[in-house]
Design an enzyme around this catalytic site. Structure first.
Site, short mmCIF file in Angstrom:
data_model
loop_
_atom_site.label_atom_id
_atom_site.label_comp_id
_atom_site.label_asym_id
_atom_site.label_seq_id
_atom_site.Cartn_x
_atom_site.Cartn_y
_atom_site.Cartn_z
N ASP A 1 -23.61 -26.90 -12.78
CA ASP A 1 -22.15 -26.78 -12.63
C ASP A 1 -21.71 -25.32 -12.57
OD1 ASP A 1 -22.60 -25.98 -15.19
OD2 ASP A 1 -21.05 -27.25 -16.10
N ASP B 1 -1.83 8.25 -4.66
CA ASP B 1 -0.72 7.63 -5.38
C ASP B 1 -0.46 8.46 -6.64
OD1 ASP B 1 -2.59 6.77 -7.32
OD2 ASP B 1 -2.83 4.84 -6.34
N LYS C 1 3.09 5.90 -3.61
CA LYS C 1 2.70 4.67 -2.92
C LYS C 1 3.36 3.47 -3.60
CE LYS C 1 -1.31 2.51 -4.41
NZ LYS C 1 -2.74 2.46 -4.72
N ARG D 1 2.69 -0.66 -4.00
CA ARG D 1 1.76 -1.74 -3.69
C ARG D 1 2.56 -2.99 -3.33
NH1 ARG D 1 -3.17 -2.92 -3.46
NH2 ARG D 1 -3.99 -0.96 -4.27
C1 R5P Z 1 -4.80 1.87 -7.89
O1 R5P Z 1 -3.84 2.46 -8.35
C2 R5P Z 1 -6.17 2.49 -7.75
O2 R5P Z 1 -6.22 3.76 -8.30
C3 R5P Z 1 -6.61 2.55 -6.31
O3 R5P Z 1 -5.75 3.40 -5.60
C4 R5P Z 1 -6.56 1.20 -5.67
O4 R5P Z 1 -7.07 0.23 -6.54
C5 R5P Z 1 -7.34 1.18 -4.41
O5 R5P Z 1 -7.27 -0.11 -3.87
P1 R5P Z 1 -7.28 -0.33 -2.32
O6 R5P Z 1 -8.50 0.39 -1.80
O7 R5P Z 1 -7.39 -1.82 -2.17
O8 R5P Z 1 -6.01 0.20 -1.76
#
Ligand code: R5P
Length: 311
Positions: A36, A167, A190, A192
């Site tokens: 499982d 970021d 940045k 998200r």
């Molecule tokens: C987030 O703040 C992390 O520091 C990275 O910038 C992020 O996880 C990168 O993820 P991805 O490559 O999917 O944009």
């Protein structure tokens, strides 16, 4: 007290490399799985030992995390004198706060589970947030590969370069790289939008005529790097770009996104197993030496100060 290295299935090559840097062979482990999907790992020869369980929690994250928890418990119950979880890539570190109502704080849940499973201490490398230490039920050593990555970059990074934080969270990291490389720093703000998409909005700093060295703790889907590249080139930065991150998750659309960018170099460590079929100028820096050095010092009760991240 004897020293022992135990490894799960997440990154066998790294386990062997760490053990061999310590003149050891990994302690024998069994890895069984019920039909499982339930895991049933086992370990031998850890009675009375100072045990280091090496297991990054990369994809499939839940599988590797549960296996790590079970291995820690197996070492604890097997009579180990002290058990340290060595988690070079620590998943869930990005969930260090609630960004929406109804969410958990994933980082804290994982940290509490590690301590509750028998970890006396935890070693991580360039974790996403220093907040891990405050949330953990056991001491955390936050190791860093940044000086080693910067050393590699210093041999290839352009003199007319600029270190870029893609970021705001990476701005201290970028300052650290900037100081080590003797380069100025620029920062992008940045937002998200989802797990795989981001929007880069504001750029602070001068990039026109300079070659960007984009630094981050990890490259996951490469949405962050892709968005940063667009902003940088639109502001007159000169390609091809350099990208450096400690953890190369490189999942989902990462290969496609990065392949479409003008890239001179993508530098990551082997904190995670290599990703196959990438057509990138990828350079992978081994970190077994860093981990073995940290393990040796902890085993001998020596300070780790110069191996630690200070962000
Ligand atoms: C987030 O703040 C992390 O520091 C990275 O910038 C992020 O996880 C990168 O993820 P991805 O490559 O999917 O944009």
């Amino acid at each position: 007290m004897a020293l022992a290295v135990v490894g799960g299935s997440a990154h066998p090559a790294l386990v062997v490399a760490v053990a061999s840097a310590l003149d050891l062979t990994p302690a024998p482990c069994r890895s069984e799985q019920f039909p499982d999907g339930e895991l049933r790992p086992g370990v031998e020869d850890v009675q009375g030992a100072d045990v280091y369980v090496v297991q990054p929690t990369g994809s499939p994250t839940s599988h590797h995390l549960v296996e790590l928890l079970l291995l820690l418990d197996a070492c604890h119950r097997g009579g180990a004198d002290r058990v340290t979880a060595v988690v070079p890539y620590f998943a869930y570190a990005r969930q260090d706060r609630r960004t929406r109502a109804g969410e958990s704080i994933g980082a804290r849940v994982v940290l509490q589970a590690l301590a509750g499973s028998g970890a006396d201490a935890l070693m991580v490398v360039d974790a996403h947030t220093p907040a891990l230490e405050a949330m953990s039920g056991c001491p955390v050593e936050m190791l860093t590969a940044v000086p080693r990555l910067a050393d590699v970059l210093s041999r290839s990074a352009p003199e007319v370069g600029v270190v870029v934080a893609p970021d705001l969270g990476a701005s201290k990291l970028a300052q650290r790289y900037g100081a080590l490389l003797g380069l100025p720093v620029a920062v992008i703000a940045k937002t998200r939008l989802s797990g795989a998409t981001v929007r880069a909005e504001v750029l602070v700093g001068e990039v026109a005529g300079l070659v960007p060295v984009v630094v981050d703790d990890m490259i996951s889907t490469a949405g962050t790097v892709e968005a940063a590249a667009a902003v940088l080139l639109a502001h007159g930065a000169v390609g091809p770009l350099v990208v450096a991150a400690t953890h190369g998750l490189l999942v989902g659309p990462a290969d496609r996104r990065l392949s479409a960018l003008p890239l001179r170099q993508v530098l990551v460590t082997d904190s995670l197993p290599p990703v196959k079929a990438l057509s990138l100028p990828l350079q992978v820096l081994p970190i077994a030496g860093l981990l073995a050095d940290a393990i040796t010092r902890r085993h001998r009760g020596q300070p780790l100060d110069d191996l630690l991240a200070r962000l």
